[in-house]
Design a protein around this motif. Structure first.
Motif, PDB file in Angstrom:
ATOM      1  N   THR A  70      48.637  43.760  26.527  1.00 40.53           N
ATOM      2  CA  THR A  70      48.775  42.342  26.871  1.00 40.53           C
ATOM      3  C   THR A  70      48.395  42.122  28.332  1.00 40.53           C
ATOM      4  N   ILE A  73      44.555  42.756  28.870  1.00 41.56           N
ATOM      5  CA  ILE A  73      43.673  41.714  28.337  1.00 41.56           C
ATOM      6  C   ILE A  73      43.835  40.415  29.114  1.00 41.56           C
ATOM      7  N   LEU A  74      45.075  40.014  29.371  1.00 43.58           N
ATOM      8  CA  LEU A  74      45.298  38.752  30.077  1.00 43.58           C
ATOM      9  C   LEU A  74      44.734  38.808  31.496  1.00 43.58           C
ATOM     10  N   THR A  76      42.244  40.825  32.654  1.00 42.76           N
ATOM     11  CA  THR A  76      40.793  40.964  32.757  1.00 42.76           C
ATOM     12  C   THR A  76      40.055  39.795  32.102  1.00 42.76           C
ATOM     13  N   LYS A  77      40.512  39.371  30.920  1.00 43.59           N
ATOM     14  CA  LYS A  77      39.747  38.358  30.184  1.00 43.59           C
ATOM     15  C   LYS A  77      40.139  36.937  30.589  1.00 43.59           C
ATOM     16  N   ALA A  78      41.406  36.733  30.971  1.00 48.64           N
ATOM     17  CA  ALA A  78      41.853  35.372  31.263  1.00 48.64           C
ATOM     18  C   ALA A  78      42.213  35.178  32.735  1.00 48.64           C
ATOM     19  N   ASN A  79      42.049  36.246  33.534  1.00 54.33           N
ATOM     20  CA  ASN A  79      42.329  36.180  34.973  1.00 54.33           C
ATOM     21  C   ASN A  79      43.739  35.708  35.309  1.00 54.33           C
ATOM     22  N   PHE A  80      44.685  36.057  34.464  1.00 51.43           N
ATOM     23  CA  PHE A  80      46.075  35.722  34.753  1.00 51.43           C
ATOM     24  C   PHE A  80      46.574  36.581  35.912  1.00 51.43           C
ATOM     25  N   ALA A  85      51.335  37.662  33.291  1.00 55.37           N
ATOM     26  CA  ALA A  85      51.017  38.617  32.230  1.00 55.37           C
ATOM     27  C   ALA A  85      52.222  39.482  31.902  1.00 55.37           C
ATOM     28  N   CYS A  88      54.517  37.520  29.722  1.00 53.67           N
ATOM     29  CA  CYS A  88      53.905  37.421  28.392  1.00 53.67           C
ATOM     30  C   CYS A  88      54.078  38.728  27.616  1.00 53.67           C
ATOM     31  N   LEU A 133      37.701  42.827  22.516  1.00 62.87           N
ATOM     32  CA  LEU A 133      38.845  42.379  23.290  1.00 62.87           C
ATOM     33  C   LEU A 133      39.508  43.539  24.038  1.00 62.87           C
TER      34      LEU A 133
END
Lengths: 328, 287
Positions: A70, A73-74, A76-80, A85, A88, A133
């Motif tokens: 989680t 991915i958050l 790297t992919k969503a720049n959280f 993160a 989450c 992903l």
């Protein structure tokens, strides 16, 4: 009264040592201790479902992997940012535990153990297949913590330490509150607990969710700390076995047992790993076998004699007196 | 293509059945999920390999010797180690057998190194049946025949001999068996030893068509779970069905699906059977 002040003294001493440690020793040792804390959290979290509730969750690493992925991915992919993160990761682990729990917690004993292992391996396969992903079997890199390595070491040391303290405090509450009594009633006799009006399904799911919550959060910190994860390490059966050994060595269903066990096993394991690289797994296997044979009730429940006995009786066993009585 | 895959699946399914029989025997009789079962398969294969490499002994001929060695080894392990924790909760035996598994894997790594080991038989390219549609290699047929023979022998052992009946009795009622004079510790040790002997024979049988490495024991254990859960615990016929099902699913699966998806479906199916039909596909639980 005297005992209480002694306990306080020891706690204060421990606090001073753990807080000053990263400023006194080298980065290598700081990382070793961070790792011990990590194992201690994982073992304590597993203790909630396996030690208190009596369900052998042999696939508990599924939540560790979920938490780690989680975050990866958050970030790297969503720049959280990490903080979001991290939260989450805990949330997703709890949701997964509730869903899996509804399905799997009707199984008992070995069946539950194998069912959770199967679920863990299935999730691992999904991670491997969904490579867009998750990076698949190649693994995935997580952004590094900005700052110097010295800062990073200290940051993760204190982060893990804080998480460990929270986990242990939470688990220690289980000795006194209704939730803990419900868990222990399920372990002692599930049918009787049901008859006495405990909604066993609900409490089993709560127990596993709590275990998953702390495990998932630890996975999240692990991902940020190592800044690279791959499915075969974060969903590893060997880790779960290590945690079980830590719990067994320390004492099943005790507050400090998993922490003591993590400290002992990790220290011994590191020692042999650095010295006898090729024999490491064999030695670990031997340790596991003899730990299970010789101290199946845990080191905290062994009747110690002499000065060590005094120390154990006075400080460590104080909080476990309840658990000891009940296990007979 | 599909017929050929199905034939290969059924032939290899007999070996899976042998693995499943031993694994579910121990689980059914003693309540132990033996995570070291794969290691016994591996040891069997390595002993057979050494006999072939050093003395040129055919893997089929080495099976009796392999079985005797594993019987003795496993008897001692159960008698002197596992019997001490066998009445304990599930996590104790799981952890214990996992410890055993990594210990054995490490010892095999030291003795036989990490290389992939396999044997090349003089008749490995001989065909029993060869036509346009299907081919049946002699080796695969030999493996099938030997596995079926051993399964039948095991079935007779469990039904006709005093020891087999005592094992059944202990599985049905531990206290009852003790009361009528069964030496339960000895029976447990024999059960474990028989299971390991079958595993060793399966390893020797797999050697001519697969290659062996020290990590094999940890990998194949997942398959033993699936076979015994599909078949239900402790039933010989169930293990045959479970072994055949898994083997067919694998060989037919390679025709249609990539291997990662295949494994995923395998695990999902496994969990589903466990949750919805814990007594196995055939419907009987225990003996």
């Amino acid at each position: 009264m005297k005992r209480k002040s002694l306990t306080l003294c020891v706690l204060a001493l421990l606090a001073v040592i753990t807080i000053s440690l990263p400023f006194l020793v080298s980065g290598f040792w700081v990382r070793q201790f961070t790792e011990i804390f990590m194992y201690a959290i994982l073992a304590s979290a597993l203790n909630i479902i396996a030690g208190y509730t009596g369900y052998t969750a042999f696939g508990n690493m599924v939540f560790f992997g979920m938490g780690a992925y989680t975050v990866a991915i958050l970030m790297t992919k969503a720049n959280f940012p990490f903080a979001v993160a991290f939260v989450c990761a805990g949330g997703i682990s709890v949701i997964a535990a509730v869903l899996l729990g509804m399905l799997l917690l009707r199984l008992k004993g070995q069946y539950f153990a194998l069912g959770t292992t199967g679920a863990m391996l299935a999730v691992r396969q999904i991670v491997d297949i969904w490579s867009d992903l998750t990076g698949g079997t190649q693994g995935i890199s997580v952004p590094r913590l900005p700052g110097t390595p010295y800062f990073a070491n200290a940051f993760f040391y204190f982060f893990m330490l804080a998480l460990l303290v929270v986990t242990v405090l939470f688990v220690s509450r289980l000795h006194k509150n209704r939730l803990g009594y419900a868990f222990k009633a399920i372990r002692a006799n599930e049918e009787a607990a049901n008859v006495m009006g405990i909604n066993t399904t609900k409490y089993k799911i709560i127990a596993w969710s709590l275990s998953a919550f702390f495990t998932g959060l630890t996975g999240a910190v692990y991902a940020y700390w190592f800044s690279y994860i791959e499915s075969k390490t974060v969903f590893d059966v060997l880790w779960v076995t290590n945690m079980f050994v830590m719990i067994i060595v320390g004492g099943m269903g005790t507050v400090l047992g998993p922490v003591v066990g993590a400290f002992l096993l990790q220290t011994v394991s590191r020692y042999f790993w650095s010295r006898y690289m090729t024999l490491h797994l064999g030695i670990l296997g031997t340790i596991i076998i003899f730990a299970v044979l010789c101290i199946p009730n845990g080191i905290l429940r062994v009747r110690w004699k002499g000065i060590t006995g005094f120390l154990f009786e006075k400080f460590l066993a104080v909080k476990n007196a309840g658990a000891e009585k009940e296990n007979r | 293509m599909i017929i050929q895959a199905a034939i290969n699946g059924i032939f290899f399914g007999a070996v899976y059945a042998m693995i499943g029989i031993g694994f579910s025997l121990v689980w059914g009789v003693m309540g132990i999920v033996n995570l070291a079962h794969g290691s016994f398969i591996m040891i069997g294969a390595y002993i057979s390999f050494t006999l072939f490499a050093a003395y040129g002994l055919d893997p089929f001929a080495s099976i009796p010797l392999v079985m005797i060695i594993l019987f003795a080894l496993a008897y001692c392990i159960q008698r002197f180690l596992i019997n001490k924790v066998v009445r304990g909760p599930s996590f104790i035996t799981l952890t214990f057998t996992f410890g055993l598994q990594i210990l054995i894997a490490n010892l095999c790594l030291l003795v036989w190194r990490a290389d992939y080991r396999s044997v090349k038989l003089s008749y490995s390219s001989a065909q029993l049946v060869e036509s346009g549609v299907i081919t049946i290699p002699l080796v695969r047929f030999g493996i099938f025949a030997a596995a079926i023979l051993l399964t039948i022998l095991f079935y007779l052992f469990m039904r006709k001999t005093r020891t087999g009946i005592a094992i059944n009795a202990t599985a049905l009622n531990y206290e009852g068996a003790r009361t009528v004079g069964v030496d339960v510790n000895n029976i447990y040790a024999i059960t474990f030893a028989v299971s390991a002997a079958l595993a060793g024979a399966a390893g020797a049988l797999m050697l001519p068509i697969t290659s062996m490495n020290p990590f094999f024991g940890g990998d194949i254990i997942n398959k033993a779970f699936v076979i015994s859960v599909l078949g239900g615990l402790g039933s010989t016929v169930g293990a045959l069905v479970g072994g055949m099902t898994l083997s067919l699913a694998e060989t037919l699966g390679t025709v249609f699906l990539p291997s990662a998806a295949q494994e995923l479906i395998g695990f999902v199916f496994f969990v589903a059977v466990l949750v919805f039909r814990p007594q196995g596909l055939l419907g009987k639980r225990f003996y």
